[in-house]
Design an enzyme around this catalytic site. Structure first.
Site, PDB file in Angstrom:
ATOM      1  N   ASN A   1       6.903   0.583   5.633  1.00 53.14           N
ATOM      2  CA  ASN A   1       6.213   1.574   6.470  1.00 53.14           C
ATOM      3  C   ASN A   1       6.824   2.966   6.349  1.00 53.14           C
ATOM      4  O   ASN A   1       6.848   3.721   7.320  1.00 53.14           O
ATOM      5  CB  ASN A   1       6.225   1.134   7.940  1.00 53.14           C
ATOM      6  CG  ASN A   1       5.151   0.107   8.231  1.00 53.14           C
ATOM      7  OD1 ASN A   1       4.578  -0.485   7.328  1.00 53.14           O
ATOM      8  ND2 ASN A   1       4.875  -0.115   9.501  1.00 53.14           N
TER       9      ASN A   1
ATOM     10  N   HIS B   1       2.235   1.092  -4.199  1.00 56.29           N
ATOM     11  CA  HIS B   1       1.886   0.170  -3.122  1.00 56.29           C
ATOM     12  C   HIS B   1       0.364   0.170  -2.895  1.00 56.29           C
ATOM     13  O   HIS B   1      -0.411   0.421  -3.809  1.00 56.29           O
ATOM     14  CB  HIS B   1       2.661   0.556  -1.860  1.00 56.29           C
ATOM     15  CG  HIS B   1       2.935  -0.579  -0.936  1.00 56.29           C
ATOM     16  ND1 HIS B   1       3.729  -1.638  -1.280  1.00 56.29           N
ATOM     17  CD2 HIS B   1       2.500  -0.834   0.323  1.00 56.29           C
ATOM     18  CE1 HIS B   1       3.795  -2.498  -0.280  1.00 56.29           C
ATOM     19  NE2 HIS B   1       3.038  -2.029   0.710  1.00 56.29           N
TER      20      HIS B   1
ATOM     21  N   ASN C   1       0.928  -3.821  -5.934  1.00 53.01           N
ATOM     22  CA  ASN C   1       1.462  -4.409  -4.707  1.00 53.01           C
ATOM     23  C   ASN C   1       0.794  -5.758  -4.439  1.00 53.01           C
ATOM     24  O   ASN C   1       1.335  -6.797  -4.792  1.00 53.01           O
ATOM     25  CB  ASN C   1       1.256  -3.466  -3.527  1.00 53.01           C
ATOM     26  CG  ASN C   1       1.668  -4.091  -2.205  1.00 53.01           C
ATOM     27  OD1 ASN C   1       2.764  -4.637  -2.078  1.00 53.01           O
ATOM     28  ND2 ASN C   1       0.791  -4.043  -1.205  1.00 53.01           N
ATOM     29  N   GLU C   2      -0.384  -5.759  -3.836  1.00 57.82           N
ATOM     30  CA  GLU C   2      -1.124  -6.984  -3.544  1.00 57.82           C
ATOM     31  C   GLU C   2      -2.546  -6.844  -4.091  1.00 57.82           C
ATOM     32  O   GLU C   2      -3.499  -6.663  -3.330  1.00 57.82           O
ATOM     33  CB  GLU C   2      -1.135  -7.271  -2.039  1.00 57.82           C
ATOM     34  CG  GLU C   2       0.238  -7.608  -1.473  1.00 57.82           C
ATOM     35  CD  GLU C   2       0.234  -7.850   0.031  1.00 57.82           C
ATOM     36  OE1 GLU C   2      -0.771  -7.487   0.691  1.00 57.82           O
ATOM     37  OE2 GLU C   2       1.231  -8.382   0.551  1.00 57.82           O
TER      38      GLU C   2
ATOM     39  N   GLU D   1       7.691  -9.609  -0.665  1.00 61.74           N
ATOM     40  CA  GLU D   1       7.629  -9.482   0.790  1.00 61.74           C
ATOM     41  C   GLU D   1       7.602 -10.867   1.417  1.00 61.74           C
ATOM     42  O   GLU D   1       6.988 -11.793   0.869  1.00 61.74           O
ATOM     43  CB  GLU D   1       6.367  -8.738   1.246  1.00 61.74           C
ATOM     44  CG  GLU D   1       6.263  -7.301   0.802  1.00 61.74           C
ATOM     45  CD  GLU D   1       4.953  -6.653   1.260  1.00 61.74           C
ATOM     46  OE1 GLU D   1       4.303  -7.228   2.176  1.00 61.74           O
ATOM     47  OE2 GLU D   1       4.579  -5.620   0.697  1.00 61.74           O
TER      48      GLU D   1
ATOM     49  N   TRP E   1      10.539  -8.201   4.542  1.00 60.14           N
ATOM     50  CA  TRP E   1       9.723  -7.065   4.985  1.00 60.14           C
ATOM     51  C   TRP E   1      10.286  -6.540   6.300  1.00 60.14           C
ATOM     52  O   TRP E   1      10.556  -7.298   7.219  1.00 60.14           O
ATOM     53  CB  TRP E   1       8.275  -7.485   5.149  1.00 60.14           C
ATOM     54  CG  TRP E   1       7.363  -6.345   5.494  1.00 60.14           C
ATOM     55  CD1 TRP E   1       6.701  -6.155   6.664  1.00 60.14           C
ATOM     56  CD2 TRP E   1       7.015  -5.245   4.641  1.00 60.14           C
ATOM     57  NE1 TRP E   1       5.955  -4.993   6.606  1.00 60.14           N
ATOM     58  CE2 TRP E   1       6.136  -4.413   5.372  1.00 60.14           C
ATOM     59  CE3 TRP E   1       7.372  -4.869   3.349  1.00 60.14           C
ATOM     60  CZ2 TRP E   1       5.602  -3.251   4.848  1.00 60.14           C
ATOM     61  CZ3 TRP E   1       6.834  -3.697   2.820  1.00 60.14           C
ATOM     62  CH2 TRP E   1       5.965  -2.899   3.564  1.00 60.14           C
TER      63      TRP E   1
END
Length: 447
Positions: A42, A135, A184-185, A318, A361
């Site tokens: 974040n 990300h 990232n994902e 993560e 994470w």
């Protein structure tokens, strides 16, 4: 322990001279040195303006660092991260999401690039490994992996190549402590979509290698579809072509079950749970999750059999389980805390024993429910039982101090294997080990 370290140092000095640029280690050798890892979550992936209009402009600014949490990253924070036993930091970064100074050329803002580099340096200067990624980044590519229009695909490839060319050029001279993760994902759900994902990952690899210098041998990280264990096992069968052998890692994320890891209120599709692990579920509760260990063992077993056992290192980029305040009839805060600790401990035991790297994470939100471990404002541990669970896994030295310098000649002695945390291993799976043969102590990769 001192005798062992001395023996390893002597063995290392007698080996072939290492590369002067500090990129002599393979990806498998790096994995053995990187756990446990921690996410600067974040933070550099945040934006001050949530609307999609922040894509491809420079409205984010360096102030974005504190848009989703309140603390600017400092050297003192990274000192704490290292002091608590973390060996690696994953730094999620947004590049397109509010940090583009020229949309026509997709040029990354120089001030933003300098700030990212400053944070990377905090970690590298403290001998920590860094995984630097692109990300979610406003979802410009992550949400559009499934795109099938050829013109749009080529456009997205062009942009991805431009972004990674700039990033790789900026960090070209860094040694092997810096790794690049392409995405990232990425949202891919089947074999066809995974093939599209692979094409983008090839662009990432090609762009980085084309910048030359240390990037020719830097370890790169590619992601499975949705960074999901099962989908990766089912659909991800080939890897991008890389001119440099043994410099690639595979990334998945672990938030299973989501009802325990990420939920604190009931949804139409399922109810949240507070308890995980044998012995941690109070009698009569409706908030317990049975079979969590077996589920974790099965999923991690998939990664081990398909990837690490075949020589492809894996990082858990993560993972987390929400720390909550629980109350009401049948609820037990102590057992909830034990559940969270058990989740972190078992996951890290898997990573330790199977040759994977774990990255917890952490969002710097010190208000429950939260996955925060470190309070960056006070520079103290916020969730001590989670920190202890992680640290205990990697602090073990059982057996290592019992290694003796006495023994049979090297040619006659049987090999005795120890993992890098010092525990003796009787049947070593593929990975890096300390190997003792009489008086000779070496580090060797078992295939």
């Amino acid at each position: 322990m001192k005798r062992l370290l001395l023996a390893l140092a002597v063995a290392a000095s007698a080996a072939t001279a290492t590369a002067a640029d500090g990129l002599d280690k393979t990806a498998a050798e790096l994995v053995a040195e990187m756990s446990p890892g921690w996410n600067l979550g974040n933070t550099l992936e945040a934006t001050r303006n949530w609307a999609g209009a922040t894509l491809w402009n420079n409205l984010g600014g360096v102030e974005s660092e504190t848009a989703w949490q309140s603390t600017r990253t400092t050297p003192e924070l990274i000192d704490l991260i290292k002091a608590e036993g973390f060996r690696s930091v994953r730094i999620p970064v947004a590049w397109a999401f509010g940090h583009i100074s020229n949309p026509a050329t997709h040029t990354i803002d120089s001030k933003w690039m300098a700030r990212v580099r400053e944070v990377v340096d905090y970690c590298i200067d403290r001998d920590l490994y860094v995984v630097l990624n692109d990300h979610w980044d406003g979802g410009w590519l992550e949400n559009n992996i499934k795109e099938t229009d050829p013109a749009k695909i080529e456009r997205q490839k062009l942009i991805l190549g431009r972004l990674w060319t700039q990033i790789a050029t900026e960090f070209r001279d860094y040694d092997e402590h810096l790794l690049f993760a392409g995405l990232n994902e990425p949202n891919a759900d089947d074999a066809a979509q995974t093939a599209l994902l692979l094409a983008y990952e090839q662009v990432f690899v090609d762009a980085v290698r084309a910048t030359g210098g240390n990037n020719l041998r830097r370890t790169l990280v590619v992601q499975g579809p949705n960074t999901d264990f099962s989908k990766s096992y089912d659909f991800y069968d080939t890897f991008p072509t890389d001119p440099t052998p043994d410099r690639m890692m595979f990334e998945v994320h672990y938030y299973t079950p989501w009802q325990f890891c990420g939920m604190d209120k009931d949804e139409s599709w399922g109810k949240y749970v507070n308890y995980w692990g044998e012995g941690n579920i109070p009698a009569g509760t409706r908030r317990g999750y049975n079979g969590g260990e077996a589920e974790m063992d099965r999923l991690f077993g998939l990664m081990k059999s398909k990837y690490t056992d075949r020589g492809m290192p894996v990082i858990i980029g993560e993972y987390a389980a929400l720390q909550k305040n629980v109350s009401g009839a049948g609820e037990d805060q102590t057992l909830h805390d034990a559940s969270v600790a058990a989740f972190y401990k078992r996951l890290n035991e898997w990573c330790r024993d199977a040759g994977m790297v774990s990255f917890a994470w952490d969002t710097n939100n010190c208000s429950r429910p939260t996955s925060t471990i470190i309070d960056r404002r006070t520079l103290r541990v916020y969730n001590q039982h989670v920190m202890d669970a992680i640290r205990d896994v990697y602090a073990s030295t059982d057996g290592i101090t019992d290694i003796s310098a006495d023994g049979a000649a090297d040619t006659d002695a049987a090999a005795v294997y120890y993992n890098l945390q010092g525990a003796r291993v009787t049947d070593p799976a593929p990975g890096l080990y300390i190997v003792v043969r009489g008086r000779r102590v070496t580090k060797e990769y078992v295939r």
